[in-house]
Write a protein that holds these residues in place. Structure first.
Motif, PDB file in Angstrom:
ATOM      1  N   ILE A 157       0.836  -1.195   0.000  1.00  0.00           N
ATOM      2  CA  ILE A 157       0.000   0.000   0.000  1.00  0.00           C
ATOM      3  C   ILE A 157       0.876   1.252   0.000  1.00  0.00           C
ATOM      4  O   ILE A 157       0.608   2.220  -0.718  1.00  0.00           O
ATOM      5  CB  ILE A 157      -0.943  -0.011   1.211  1.00  0.00           C
ATOM      6  CG1 ILE A 157      -1.947  -1.159   1.085  1.00  0.00           C
ATOM      7  CG2 ILE A 157      -1.670   1.319   1.346  1.00  0.00           C
ATOM      8  CD1 ILE A 157      -2.812  -1.358   2.317  1.00  0.00           C
ATOM      9  N   ALA A 158       1.953   1.214   0.792  1.00  0.00           N
ATOM     10  CA  ALA A 158       2.856   2.368   0.853  1.00  0.00           C
ATOM     11  C   ALA A 158       3.487   2.651  -0.507  1.00  0.00           C
ATOM     12  O   ALA A 158       3.635   3.806  -0.913  1.00  0.00           O
ATOM     13  CB  ALA A 158       3.935   2.126   1.904  1.00  0.00           C
ATOM     14  N   VAL A 159       3.865   1.595  -1.220  1.00  0.00           N
ATOM     15  CA  VAL A 159       4.571   1.730  -2.496  1.00  0.00           C
ATOM     16  C   VAL A 159       3.597   1.890  -3.659  1.00  0.00           C
ATOM     17  O   VAL A 159       3.993   2.169  -4.785  1.00  0.00           O
ATOM     18  CB  VAL A 159       5.500   0.512  -2.724  1.00  0.00           C
ATOM     19  CG1 VAL A 159       6.332   0.665  -3.997  1.00  0.00           C
ATOM     20  CG2 VAL A 159       6.441   0.319  -1.539  1.00  0.00           C
ATOM     21  N   GLY A 160       2.308   1.763  -3.395  1.00  0.00           N
ATOM     22  CA  GLY A 160       1.309   1.731  -4.461  1.00  0.00           C
ATOM     23  C   GLY A 160       1.371   2.888  -5.444  1.00  0.00           C
ATOM     24  O   GLY A 160       1.058   2.718  -6.627  1.00  0.00           O
ATOM     25  N   GLY A 161       1.790   4.064  -4.989  1.00  0.00           N
ATOM     26  CA  GLY A 161       1.868   5.211  -5.882  1.00  0.00           C
ATOM     27  C   GLY A 161       2.840   5.009  -7.033  1.00  0.00           C
ATOM     28  O   GLY A 161       2.650   5.556  -8.122  1.00  0.00           O
ATOM     29  N   ILE A 162       3.884   4.223  -6.799  1.00  0.00           N
ATOM     30  CA  ILE A 162       4.822   3.914  -7.886  1.00  0.00           C
ATOM     31  C   ILE A 162       4.108   3.137  -8.976  1.00  0.00           C
ATOM     32  O   ILE A 162       4.363   3.337 -10.177  1.00  0.00           O
ATOM     33  CB  ILE A 162       6.027   3.127  -7.343  1.00  0.00           C
ATOM     34  CG1 ILE A 162       6.934   4.053  -6.512  1.00  0.00           C
ATOM     35  CG2 ILE A 162       6.835   2.480  -8.476  1.00  0.00           C
ATOM     36  CD1 ILE A 162       8.146   3.366  -5.913  1.00  0.00           C
ATOM     37  N   ALA A 163       3.185   2.260  -8.591  1.00  0.00           N
ATOM     38  CA  ALA A 163       2.479   1.447  -9.575  1.00  0.00           C
ATOM     39  C   ALA A 163       1.496   2.259 -10.405  1.00  0.00           C
ATOM     40  O   ALA A 163       1.444   2.122 -11.628  1.00  0.00           O
ATOM     41  CB  ALA A 163       1.748   0.299  -8.867  1.00  0.00           C
ATOM     42  N   HIS A 164       0.724   3.121  -9.750  1.00  0.00           N
ATOM     43  CA  HIS A 164      -0.382   3.731 -10.506  1.00  0.00           C
ATOM     44  C   HIS A 164      -0.167   5.182 -10.906  1.00  0.00           C
ATOM     45  O   HIS A 164      -0.922   5.702 -11.746  1.00  0.00           O
ATOM     46  CB  HIS A 164      -1.699   3.583  -9.733  1.00  0.00           C
ATOM     47  CG  HIS A 164      -1.907   4.564  -8.623  1.00  0.00           C
ATOM     48  ND1 HIS A 164      -2.619   5.713  -8.765  1.00  0.00           N
ATOM     49  CD2 HIS A 164      -1.500   4.545  -7.342  1.00  0.00           C
ATOM     50  CE1 HIS A 164      -2.647   6.371  -7.623  1.00  0.00           C
ATOM     51  NE2 HIS A 164      -1.969   5.684  -6.739  1.00  0.00           N
ATOM     52  N   LEU A 165       0.855   5.861 -10.360  1.00  0.00           N
ATOM     53  CA  LEU A 165       1.043   7.258 -10.749  1.00  0.00           C
ATOM     54  C   LEU A 165       2.420   7.589 -11.300  1.00  0.00           C
ATOM     55  O   LEU A 165       2.555   8.569 -12.028  1.00  0.00           O
ATOM     56  CB  LEU A 165       0.760   8.185  -9.557  1.00  0.00           C
ATOM     57  CG  LEU A 165      -0.710   8.524  -9.299  1.00  0.00           C
ATOM     58  CD1 LEU A 165      -0.811   9.569  -8.199  1.00  0.00           C
ATOM     59  CD2 LEU A 165      -1.408   9.019 -10.551  1.00  0.00           C
ATOM     60  N   LEU A 166       3.444   6.802 -10.985  1.00  0.00           N
ATOM     61  CA  LEU A 166       4.775   7.143 -11.480  1.00  0.00           C
ATOM     62  C   LEU A 166       4.802   7.196 -13.003  1.00  0.00           C
ATOM     63  O   LEU A 166       5.405   8.101 -13.594  1.00  0.00           O
ATOM     64  CB  LEU A 166       5.823   6.152 -10.963  1.00  0.00           C
ATOM     65  CG  LEU A 166       7.263   6.424 -11.432  1.00  0.00           C
ATOM     66  CD1 LEU A 166       7.719   7.830 -11.036  1.00  0.00           C
ATOM     67  CD2 LEU A 166       8.217   5.368 -10.878  1.00  0.00           C
ATOM     68  N   GLY A 167       4.144   6.255 -13.662  1.00  0.00           N
ATOM     69  CA  GLY A 167       4.123   6.245 -15.118  1.00  0.00           C
ATOM     70  C   GLY A 167       3.481   7.495 -15.703  1.00  0.00           C
ATOM     71  O   GLY A 167       3.920   8.010 -16.743  1.00  0.00           O
ATOM     72  N   VAL A 168       2.444   8.012 -15.030  1.00  0.00           N
ATOM     73  CA  VAL A 168       1.799   9.241 -15.477  1.00  0.00           C
ATOM     74  C   VAL A 168       2.758  10.415 -15.335  1.00  0.00           C
ATOM     75  O   VAL A 168       2.920  11.234 -16.242  1.00  0.00           O
ATOM     76  CB  VAL A 168       0.506   9.496 -14.677  1.00  0.00           C
ATOM     77  CG1 VAL A 168      -0.107  10.841 -15.063  1.00  0.00           C
ATOM     78  CG2 VAL A 168      -0.493   8.375 -14.902  1.00  0.00           C
ATOM     79  N   PHE A 169       3.420  10.487 -14.170  1.00  0.00           N
ATOM     80  CA  PHE A 169       4.400  11.556 -13.963  1.00  0.00           C
ATOM     81  C   PHE A 169       5.520  11.479 -15.001  1.00  0.00           C
ATOM     82  O   PHE A 169       5.959  12.503 -15.527  1.00  0.00           O
ATOM     83  CB  PHE A 169       5.005  11.450 -12.563  1.00  0.00           C
ATOM     84  CG  PHE A 169       4.072  11.845 -11.448  1.00  0.00           C
ATOM     85  CD1 PHE A 169       3.259  12.961 -11.564  1.00  0.00           C
ATOM     86  CD2 PHE A 169       4.015  11.108 -10.275  1.00  0.00           C
ATOM     87  CE1 PHE A 169       2.404  13.336 -10.531  1.00  0.00           C
ATOM     88  CE2 PHE A 169       3.174  11.473  -9.242  1.00  0.00           C
ATOM     89  CZ  PHE A 169       2.364  12.588  -9.361  1.00  0.00           C
ATOM     90  N   GLU A 170       5.985  10.259 -15.298  1.00  0.00           N
ATOM     91  CA  GLU A 170       7.059  10.090 -16.278  1.00  0.00           C
ATOM     92  C   GLU A 170       6.630  10.601 -17.647  1.00  0.00           C
ATOM     93  O   GLU A 170       7.415  11.256 -18.347  1.00  0.00           O
ATOM     94  CB  GLU A 170       7.447   8.612 -16.368  1.00  0.00           C
ATOM     95  CG  GLU A 170       8.205   8.093 -15.151  1.00  0.00           C
ATOM     96  CD  GLU A 170       8.492   6.613 -15.255  1.00  0.00           C
ATOM     97  OE1 GLU A 170       9.538   6.160 -14.757  1.00  0.00           O
ATOM     98  OE2 GLU A 170       7.658   5.878 -15.846  1.00  0.00           O
ATOM     99  N   GLU A 171       5.391  10.308 -18.028  1.00  0.00           N
ATOM    100  CA  GLU A 171       4.916  10.745 -19.341  1.00  0.00           C
ATOM    101  C   GLU A 171       4.799  12.261 -19.413  1.00  0.00           C
ATOM    102  O   GLU A 171       5.182  12.878 -20.413  1.00  0.00           O
ATOM    103  CB  GLU A 171       3.568  10.089 -19.644  1.00  0.00           C
ATOM    104  CG  GLU A 171       3.073  10.378 -21.056  1.00  0.00           C
ATOM    105  CD  GLU A 171       1.859   9.550 -21.440  1.00  0.00           C
ATOM    106  OE1 GLU A 171       1.166   9.942 -22.397  1.00  0.00           O
ATOM    107  OE2 GLU A 171       1.607   8.507 -20.787  1.00  0.00           O
ATOM    108  N   ILE A 172       4.301  12.875 -18.355  1.00  0.00           N
ATOM    109  CA  ILE A 172       4.166  14.328 -18.340  1.00  0.00           C
ATOM    110  C   ILE A 172       5.536  14.999 -18.360  1.00  0.00           C
ATOM    111  O   ILE A 172       5.768  15.977 -19.082  1.00  0.00           O
ATOM    112  CB  ILE A 172       3.375  14.790 -17.101  1.00  0.00           C
ATOM    113  CG1 ILE A 172       1.938  14.260 -17.149  1.00  0.00           C
ATOM    114  CG2 ILE A 172       3.372  16.316 -16.998  1.00  0.00           C
ATOM    115  CD1 ILE A 172       1.166  14.449 -15.855  1.00  0.00           C
ATOM    116  N   ALA A 173       6.470  14.452 -17.569  1.00  0.00           N
ATOM    117  CA  ALA A 173       7.793  15.069 -17.440  1.00  0.00           C
ATOM    118  C   ALA A 173       8.731  14.707 -18.582  1.00  0.00           C
ATOM    119  O   ALA A 173       9.729  15.390 -18.807  1.00  0.00           O
ATOM    120  CB  ALA A 173       8.429  14.651 -16.110  1.00  0.00           C
TER     121      ALA A 173
END
Length: 231
Positions: A157-173
């Motif tokens: 649960i703590a690491v979950g943000g890497i799974a569902h949002l890191l890819g979005v941030f990578e695409e934007i950045a």
């Protein structure tokens, strides 16, 4: 317990995602109160006057519970259902340690690497981010789907943000930090996490997330500058 449960949150937040997953894993009915952080409500300011941010958990007439990982632990202890934290004291301590490592070290390096202009400084932060992810990846039990073993647990649960949002941030950045060739186990874990039936209920439509987060890009760049200066 039958008291009303409310979760004050906002759209596209990794911290709110943690609290929501914990509640759903426990089977706790709750109302999600979506907050506009540019125009904070009296409800939020009353129940989290210290940090004035989300998530905030309201459980009956008890005092509010704030901060995502504290909320996850509270939910685990206050409600019946499958354990979120490991039953073994040493395993619990380890899960808490790596969750803190994620928040204190991993996310900072990833954030600055994502939102800093290309150059030596950005490259240094990217190396640190990838090294941190390698350390985190080493905590995945061999032959298991999740950090928690065969079922999603506290560290997942703590690491979950890497799974569902890191890819979005990578695409934007326009920056790639998590890649199959560098972190195959972590990428596999991310796919397993996102395919979980409970987690899927807590992950909004990707296109909607992309639009909402892209509009905050200037804010993210500003935050990254502040974080980098504090190193």
């Amino acid at each position: 317990m039958s008291e009303t449960v409310k979760l004050i949150g906002c759209f596209g937040s990794t911290a709110v995602h943690r609290a929501e997953v914990a509640l759903r894993l426990k089977g706790v009915p709750f109302e999600l109160v979506v907050e506009d952080l540019t125009n904070k409500s009296d409800l939020l300011l009353t129940h989290n006057p210290i940090y004035k941010t989300v998530p905030v958990l309201l459980h009956g007439d008890r005092p509010a519970v704030c901060e995502s990982l504290i909320i996850v632990e509270y939910v685990d202890e206050a409600f019946d259902g499958p354990l979120i934290l490991p039953s073994d004291p040493l395993d619990r301590a380890a899960a808490r340690f790596w969750a803190r490592f994620l928040d204190d070290k991993c996310w900072k390096a990833m954030w600055v690497a994502l939102w800093t202009a290309p150059g030596e400084t950005q490259a240094a932060w990217a190396r640190e981010a990838k090294e941190n992810m390698t350390l985190l990846e080493s905590q995945l039990p061999e032959g298991k789907k999740f950090f928690g073993g065969d079922a999603i647990g506290f560290l997942d649960i703590a690491v979950g943000g890497i799974a569902h949002l890191l890819g979005v941030f990578e695409e934007i950045a326009g920056v790639r930090l998590l890649a199959e060739e560098d972190h195959p186990a972590l990428c596999r874990w991310a796919r397993e996490y996102l395919s979980d039936e409970t987690v899927r209920q807590c992950v909004p439509d990707r296109d909607s997330v992309m639009v909402a987060l892209a509009a905050r890009k200037e804010l993210y760049v500003s935050i990254a500058k502040t974080m980098a200066a504090q190193k």
